[in-house]
Scaffold this motif. Structure first.
Motif, short mmCIF file in Angstrom:
data_model
loop_
_atom_site.label_atom_id
_atom_site.label_comp_id
_atom_site.label_asym_id
_atom_site.label_seq_id
_atom_site.Cartn_x
_atom_site.Cartn_y
_atom_site.Cartn_z
N MET A 320 -8.64 6.33 11.66
CA MET A 320 -9.03 7.41 10.74
C MET A 320 -9.14 8.75 11.47
SD MET A 320 -11.97 5.54 8.47
CE MET A 320 -11.66 4.00 7.61
N PRO A 323 -5.27 8.57 14.94
CA PRO A 323 -4.17 7.67 14.59
C PRO A 323 -3.13 7.50 15.70
CG PRO A 323 -4.03 9.73 13.35
CD PRO A 323 -5.35 9.72 14.02
N THR A 351 -4.32 -0.34 8.59
CA THR A 351 -4.25 0.40 9.86
C THR A 351 -2.83 0.90 10.12
OG1 THR A 351 -5.96 -1.09 10.71
CG2 THR A 351 -4.87 0.34 12.30
N LYS A 354 -2.08 3.92 8.21
CA LYS A 354 -2.70 5.15 8.73
C LYS A 354 -1.98 5.66 9.97
CE LYS A 354 -7.26 3.77 7.07
NZ LYS A 354 -8.47 3.02 7.43
N ALA A 386 -5.03 2.93 0.90
CA ALA A 386 -4.33 3.32 2.13
C ALA A 386 -2.95 3.89 1.82
CB ALA A 386 -4.20 2.10 3.05
N SER A 389 -3.33 7.48 0.67
CA SER A 389 -3.51 8.40 1.80
C SER A 389 -2.19 8.66 2.52
CB SER A 389 -4.54 7.82 2.79
OG SER A 389 -5.76 7.58 2.15
N LYS A 393 -0.12 12.15 3.09
CA LYS A 393 0.23 12.56 4.46
C LYS A 393 1.71 12.89 4.57
CE LYS A 393 -0.16 10.78 9.20
NZ LYS A 393 -0.54 9.58 10.00
#
Length: 886
Positions: A320, A323, A351, A354, A386, A389, A393
């Motif tokens: 978080m 990365p 994970t 991310k 996730a 997000s 991004k």
């Protein structure tokens, strides 16, 4: 026991488990307890009865005072038995019954006799029970025995005394603190558990003395701790000392070498604890993270599921904030996607999402597609969040990610899972303009076969707000009208409202909307008919009423200008009569605003639950609060509200925080006040603001808070006028003034007479970042090229010596208060140059885009090139001025 644990069918088929406590009743067990009075005690039977009593107590069964007393006195007779197993059960039941002070005397002598027994098991248990049931008076009598027990050679006895000390510290701290020397000696014990318990007790004794804790950590980090459990505790205490000293010291962290050395310990629990402690350090650098990440990477391939879970969970948290530091573990985590433990697999997937880069998105999506069908809904929700997000991004990947979300939306799943997917699609539509039409079609297809009324109504509401703004609004009408034909009354009513919104905003569709709304006049549900009638009359715009298109849009899309709680109260107090209910009679004053309450950190409302049009979720709520106050109604539209800034320290007499509300020509300070003293009532609460260091501001409104009872948040406001459209800055000192009235604790009544008092608050600053709204763009290059090149302003700046490039990037982002785009706020480890892209809205609704180029010149000297484009060249100059003065 009373019933067999396992019973087999006659055919010898499946085995069925039965609880030994099935059908137990309190009355029957109390009858069985008479066995305690038998002259010839049956130890096995008595143990069974005590087990049943313990079961009833732990299930929440309440015993009356008489029943508890009878059981207690009966149990005391069991001390005459020499059976070791029964004696242990007796200790347990006495602890659970918690006898009163006058009853404790009955067993005290027996327990003290056991405490000095030659049988170590009796001694340990007697110590635990005595410390649990005795008060401070008796404790002083047995203190000598407890001190001896702490340093006893038998580890069971020593641990019992230490654990009792930990419990007693809550009730009799002054007695336990006198045991420091014995506890210090026990810390050097060779027994693992004794050392563990001794260290825990010693830290609790000294926890309020930072210097003593620091000395304890310093002495123990030199290698005297052998127990792995105690070593784990020491690591936690060490990281606590590092956190506390980190704020006041610069340079090398104290004790970091100790944490690093623990990564080479032979016990896996110590290695993991050290790695986790390093990853959770404040402001941890990539160099410090590297050894911890390496160790966690090794754990990922461990044969023990608990180690794999612990490692991937810790890496998930690190991803978080850092990365790039976790990317070396991606290959190991990809192998965990097929792990039998679904928790490990879910954490591995999230994970990877991310830490993955733009090129790995498609490969990850293929792996997740097979994975989703094997996991439960709660894990699916984590994966969906996730993916959301990841899409924010990498906005250019919205098509593949949106298609994935739409595919899983059509699969089986519960309400929370479907809501998480819908919320994610809604957020992507709001934040990525190119994804709007694609996302709306996916939502339309979902409501064709949606079993959840709540989701259908929320999607229809969202569709009514966003659909008319698309290039071809007519393609959504079919989906909406299908809901009128096929759904229940709640969804049909929502569909009618959505049709009306299309009719109000899209003139070419209005005749077709009228036809559809007239069909709804014959619906079997009165709510649907009433809405159709209302919207038909509203959209047809009877000239005699004098309605305009703006009135219609305000009616359909505008927010309610009175607080809902006040409206509800007014409606409940309204008595039916010939006089109709008048909404203008509803008070607009907000009595208490939930925004001021100190809540535990939780999730910010997102998706369908969040406000639609505003990029800042809290602005909508603040805008309603400010607009409900007549004194501020002439200030115009609220541009931005800051996060609350604390003006008092924690646990002081009065808790005060301030929210800065920025308008074009005004600034309003909202002081959120809480009175934490039960014996006081504060009245006429105001904040005196000294603006002598803010020359461009002049105070125009002071709105006091009439009354501030104990633990009931309230607000007082101070408004300042400033030059319109100018990002004026300044420093304000604050003094809380009020009248204190004493409150009688018995009656809760306050005294008539009060005393004027004041309380100094922290200073408050208005900075340049307060005038810039964080608003991202989905495609920075396109947005940059669409802006007028003539508005571009370029200059170079020296930022001086910095600890790292990441610190310099963070400082400039915080100075400007703009939104980092495309993940450029993350600086790769050991890089000597970096580019960062920022976007935002300057006060006056002027769009601003910024390109930052950083480079390290010489020993830690950071240079920066700043390029700005905006809708107004003057604002480009203003951004440069902010950086030059910052």
């Amino acid at each position: 026991m009373a019933q067999p644990l396992v019973k087999k069918d006659d055919d010898g088929d499946d085995e069925m488990d039965y609880s030994p406590f099935l059908g137990i009743e309190k009355g029957a067990v109390l009858q069985e307890a008479r066995a305690f009075h038998d002259p010839q005690l049956d130890a096995r039977r008595c143990s069974q009865v005590i087990t049943k009593l313990l079961y009833l107590l732990n299930q929440g069964e309440t015993f009356t005072k008489v029943e508890a007393t009878e059981v207690f006195f009966a149990v005391t007779k069991l001390f005459q038995s020499k059976d070791t197993g029964l004696r242990r059960m007796v200790y347990l039941i006495i602890k659970e019954l918690s006898p009163s002070n006058d009853e404790v005397i009955i067993v005290t002598s027996s327990l003290m006799k056991d405490m000095n027994s030659k049988t170590d098991m009796y001694r340990a248990n007697a110590i635990r029970v005595l410390c649990r049931i005795t008060d401070g008076t008796l404790l002083t009598q047995i203190e000598r025995y407890l001190k001896q027990a702490i340093v006893d050679k038998n580890p069971v006895v020593a641990s019992a005394a230490l654990v009792s000390g930990i419990h007693l510290l809550q009730t009799n701290p002054e007695i336990v603190k006198r045991w420091s020397n014995e506890v210090q000696e026990a810390v050097q014990s060779r027994a693992a558990l004794v050392q563990f318990h001794a260290l825990a007790l010693l830290h609790q004794i000294r926890q309020n003395d930072r210097l003593a804790v620091s000395k304890l950590v310093t002495s123990l980090t030199k290698g005297s701790v052998r127990s792995p459990l105690a070593q784990c505790l020491l690591i936690r205490y060490t990281s606590q000392v590092i956190r506390e000293t980190n704020n006041s010291q610069s340079g090398e962290r104290p004790f970091f070498d100790f944490l690093e050395s623990c990564l080479r310990h032979k016990a896996e629990m110590v290695i993991f604890e050290a790695a986790r402690a390093i990853t959770e350090l404040t402001g941890v650098t990539n160099r410090e993270l590297t050894p911890a990440i390496t160790v966690l990477q090794l754990f990922l391939s461990s044969s023990k599921p608990v180690l794999r879970f612990a490692a991937v969970r810790t890496l998930n948290k690190v991803a978080m904030t850092h990365p790039l530091a976790v990317t070396n573990c991606n290959i190991d985590m990809e192998s965990l996607i097929s792990d039998q433990n679904r928790s490990i697999a879910t954490l591995a997937i999230t994970t990877l999402l991310k830490t993955g880069n733009e090129s790995s998105v498609d490969r990850l999506m293929k792996q997740i597609t097979n994975f989703m069908s094997d996991i439960a809904d709660e894990f699916k929700i984590v994966v969906v969040e996730a993916i959301r997000s990841l899409c924010l991004k990498f906005p250019l990947k919205y098509r593949s990610l949106m298609n994935f979300l739409s595919n899983i939306l059509r699969e089986e799943g519960g309400f929370e899972y479907k809501k998480a997917i819908v919320d994610s699609i809604v957020i992507l539509i709001r934040d990525i303009p190119d994804a709007k039409e694609n996302g709306l079609i996916h939502l339309c297809e979902f409501i064709e076969d949606c079993e959840f009324t709540y989701l259908s109504t929320q999607i229809l509401h969202f569709l009514g707000n966003e659909g008319p703004k698309t290039s071809d609004p007519s393609k959504y009408i079919r989906y909406i009208y299908n809901r009128v034909i096929l759904e229940n009354a709640t969804v049909r009513a929502a569909a009618v409202s959505t049709l009306a919104k299309f009719g109000a905003l899209v003139g070419s569709l209005k005749p077709r909307i009228f036809v559809l709304l007239r069909r709804c006049l014959f619906d079997i549900d009165d709510e649907v008919r009433d809405r159709a009638t209302l919207y038909l009359n509203t959209l047809q715009g009877d000239d005699s009423i004098g309605e305009t298109d703006n009135d219609v849009k305000e009616f359909l899309f505008g927010s309610l200008d009175v607080p809902l709680s006040n409206l509800e109260t007014s409606l409940q107090n309204y008595e039916p009569s010939e006089e109709p209910f008048d909404i203008s009679s509803v008070p607009k004053e907000v009595k208490s605003q939930p925004l001021t309450e100190k809540k535990a950190p939780g999730k910010v409302p997102t998706g369908l639950g969040a406000p639609i049009s505003n990029p800042t979720p809290t602005v909508d709520a603040y805008e309603k609060l400010i607009s409900s106050i007549p004194e501020f109604s002439s200030f115009g539209k609220l541009f931005k509200s800051s996060a609350p800034v604390e003006l008092t320290e924690a646990e002081t007499e009065y808790a005060v925080s301030v929210v800065k509300h920025i308008f074009d020509g005004h600034v309003v300070f909202q002081y959120n006040c809480t009175n934490t003293i039960p014996e006081q009532l504060l009245e006429n609460v105001t904040v005196f603001v000294d603006a002598s260091e803010a020359e461009e501001f002049s105070e125009v409104v002071l709105k006091p808070l009439r009354s501030l009872p104990y633990d009931s948040p309230g607000q007082t406001f101070v408004a300042f006028e400033k030059p319109e459209g100018v990002p004026a800055v300044g420093k304000f000192s604050n003094l809380l003034k009020f009248i204190v009235k004493e409150v009688d604790p018995a009656t809760g009544e306050a005294e008539d007479e009060g005393v004027e008092d004041e309380y100094q608050l922290e200073d408050l600053e208005i900075v340049a970042a307060d005038y810039i709204l964080k608003v991202g763009v989905s495609n920075f290059r396109n947005a940059w090229e669409s802006m007028d090149p003539d508005s571009e302003r370029v200059d170079e700046y020296g930022l001086g010596a910095r600890e790292s490039l990441a610190e310099a990037v963070s400082a400039v982002i915080n100075l400007l208060g703009m939104q980092p785009c495309e993940g450029t706020d993350v600086v790769p480890s050991n890089s000597r140059s970096h580019s960062c892209l920022l976007s935002g809205i300057f006060i006056g609704n002027v769009k601003v885009l910024v390109r930052l180029s950083f480079g390290i010149d010489g020993p830690k000297q950071v240079a920066m090139k700043l390029t700005v484009r905006s809708d107004d060249p003057a604002i480009s100059d203003a951004i440069h001025e902010i950086v030059a003065n910052g």
